[in-house]
Design an enzyme around this catalytic site. Structure first.
Site, PDB file in Angstrom:
ATOM      1  N   TRP A   1       0.835  -1.210   0.000  1.00  0.00           N
ATOM      2  CA  TRP A   1       0.000   0.000   0.000  1.00  0.00           C
ATOM      3  C   TRP A   1       0.868   1.258   0.000  1.00  0.00           C
ATOM      4  O   TRP A   1       0.541   2.239  -0.667  1.00  0.00           O
ATOM      5  CB  TRP A   1      -0.923   0.003   1.219  1.00  0.00           C
ATOM      6  CG  TRP A   1      -1.522   1.350   1.473  1.00  0.00           C
ATOM      7  CD1 TRP A   1      -2.491   1.968   0.732  1.00  0.00           C
ATOM      8  CD2 TRP A   1      -1.169   2.277   2.511  1.00  0.00           C
ATOM      9  NE1 TRP A   1      -2.764   3.220   1.248  1.00  0.00           N
ATOM     10  CE2 TRP A   1      -1.973   3.425   2.334  1.00  0.00           C
ATOM     11  CE3 TRP A   1      -0.266   2.239   3.570  1.00  0.00           C
ATOM     12  CZ2 TRP A   1      -1.883   4.526   3.189  1.00  0.00           C
ATOM     13  CZ3 TRP A   1      -0.189   3.326   4.410  1.00  0.00           C
ATOM     14  CH2 TRP A   1      -0.989   4.447   4.213  1.00  0.00           C
ATOM     15  N   HIS A   2       1.984   1.226   0.684  1.00  0.00           N
ATOM     16  CA  HIS A   2       2.854   2.396   0.690  1.00  0.00           C
ATOM     17  C   HIS A   2       3.473   2.642  -0.683  1.00  0.00           C
ATOM     18  O   HIS A   2       3.764   3.782  -1.043  1.00  0.00           O
ATOM     19  CB  HIS A   2       3.962   2.229   1.731  1.00  0.00           C
ATOM     20  CG  HIS A   2       3.517   2.495   3.134  1.00  0.00           C
ATOM     21  ND1 HIS A   2       3.194   1.492   4.027  1.00  0.00           N
ATOM     22  CD2 HIS A   2       3.310   3.658   3.802  1.00  0.00           C
ATOM     23  CE1 HIS A   2       2.840   2.020   5.176  1.00  0.00           C
ATOM     24  NE2 HIS A   2       2.888   3.336   5.073  1.00  0.00           N
TER      25      HIS A   2
END
Length: 408
Positions: free
Chosen positions: A335-336
């Site tokens: 997600w980052h």
């Protein structure tokens, strides 16, 4: 046609003290109304529109257009599923709807890795809005969202204090909070907390973080790069300086968001709770970026455990929990961003959670160690330094040090 928008001044949320002066002046009538038991929803909508416009005008106008398109897309998707859920509850439809809700953030996160530049769909705060939208769909599936109107959903999504920097709220909690106007005594209590949070936020963001971000971290990075591509003690300094920078910057922003929310009569949840006092990595994630951590815990970890238990995928519950930890943290890493350092960061924290659970079971079975100030201090020291080490990976400095020492 949009040339005039590009010439307007752009104000990053909580970026300067001047921003707060304008914001407090704008919120004052709303606070007066709340003091007398009235919530001026129309006025709140007006000032929210103005400040959101100022965040996404000027050079950020393309992000503003992306925000509008994104909001329309998510609103149609969420409202459609809400009406569908009143009649039916097909699992495939639910999973497809959640996937469609997550699709924009997947595109934004994967585009740089595959195309080499940022996606045009991206805008500041898209991650937080995606978590809100997807969470609302999941809560609707669970049957806990009993009422949902399109304008209420938009108000939740565009709640101005938390739009660009979080914390990540839940629709059900926000809607219940917003509909209930606090009593005068309660609002005065909220005002006291708001002043406290804003004061600490100013101390964190504009005083302490100034030294970490503008003075110390750049100095250690310059010194460490003189030894590139080799590691040095300066690299260790970078790790600690980045950790301080990240915490005081992000915690400061979060305190600003919570403080302004309280002034507007909404008790937005806190995001940090003295995380560096954690004696183990599990407790760290219960104290660090809590709204994100709890979102992943509730909507990924727990649901995977429930599904795997129901389908009997694992015979050993410890293997099940370990798999869930790894899945949870690897998804958080992706997600980052799709880079080796984000993915490795997620892997190491997943592995740390697995090791932590194993150690607690082993210690309980084989040792009779009583917790005291010394053992707790050692545990806090180990946990803190593990976090610092993984944040050195997370920040991407090692990528620059090893692979791009000359800025290539």
């Amino acid at each position: 046609m949009l040339t005039w928008i590009q010439t307007l001044p752009n104000y990053t949320a909580y970026g300067t003290p001047l921003y707060f002066i304008y914001l407090i002046m704008a919120i004052l009538p709303l606070s007066i109304g709340l003091y007398f038991g009235k919530r001026f929803s129309w006025y709140e909508a007006l000032i929210s529109f103005i400040f959101i416009f100022l965040m996404f005008d000027g050079t950020s106008y393309k992000q503003g257009l992306s925000l509008i398109g994104y909001l329309i897309y998510q609103t149609i998707l969420v409202i459609w599923y809400f009406h569908y859920r009143q009649q039916k509850n097909n699992s495939l439809v639910f999973y497809v709807t959640v996937a469609l809700s997550l699709l924009p953030i997947v595109i934004v996160k994967f585009t740089p890795a595959f195309v080499g530049h940022n996606s045009l769909l991206g805008f500041l705060g898209i991650s937080y809005l995606t978590f809100r939208a997807a969470g609302t769909i999941i809560e609707t599936r669970d049957g806990v969202v009993k009422e949902l109107k399109w304008w209420e959903f938009i108000r939740f999504m565009l709640f101005m204090p938390t739009l660009t920097s979080g914390p990540i709220d839940r629709y059900r909690r926000f809607a219940k909070d917003y509909k209930k106007v606090p009593s005068r005594e309660k609002y005065l209590e909220m005002l006291g907390k708001a002043v406290k949070y804003l004061f600490i936020g100013f101390l964190y963001k504009f005083v302490i973080d100034y030294f970490f971000a503008e003075q110390w971290q750049p100095f250690f990075e310059r010194m460490a790069m003189q030894h590139a591509p080799h590691l040095s003690w300066w690299t260790v300094g970078v790790a600690y300086m980045y950790t301080g920078n990240l915490f005081f910057d992000f915690a400061g922003y979060s305190l600003f968001a919570v403080g302004i929310s309280y002034l507007m009569g909404v008790e937005t949840p806190m995001n940090f709770n003295q995380p560096f006092k954690s004696p183990n990595i599990k407790e760290f994630w219960n104290r660090w970026h809590m709204t994100l951590s709890f979102w992943f815990r509730d909507y990924i970890f727990m649901r995977f455990v429930f599904l795997a238990t129901k389908k009997r995928w694992f015979k050993n519950r410890n293997v099940l929990s370990s798999t869930a930890y790894m899945l949870n943290m690897m998804i958080m890493g992706f997600w980052h961003g799709v880079t080796w350092y984000y993915i490795l960061y997620g892997f190491l924290h997943g592995l740390a959670l697995v090791v932590n659970d194993w150690w607690l079971r082993y210690k309980h079975k084989h040792f009779k160690i009583k917790t005291n100030a010394f053992t707790k201090g050692v545990a806090i020291f180990i946990t803190f330094n593990f976090v610092v080490f993984t944040l050195l990976i997370f920040c991407g400095f090692l990528d620059k040090l090893w692979f791009h020492p000359f800025g290539m």
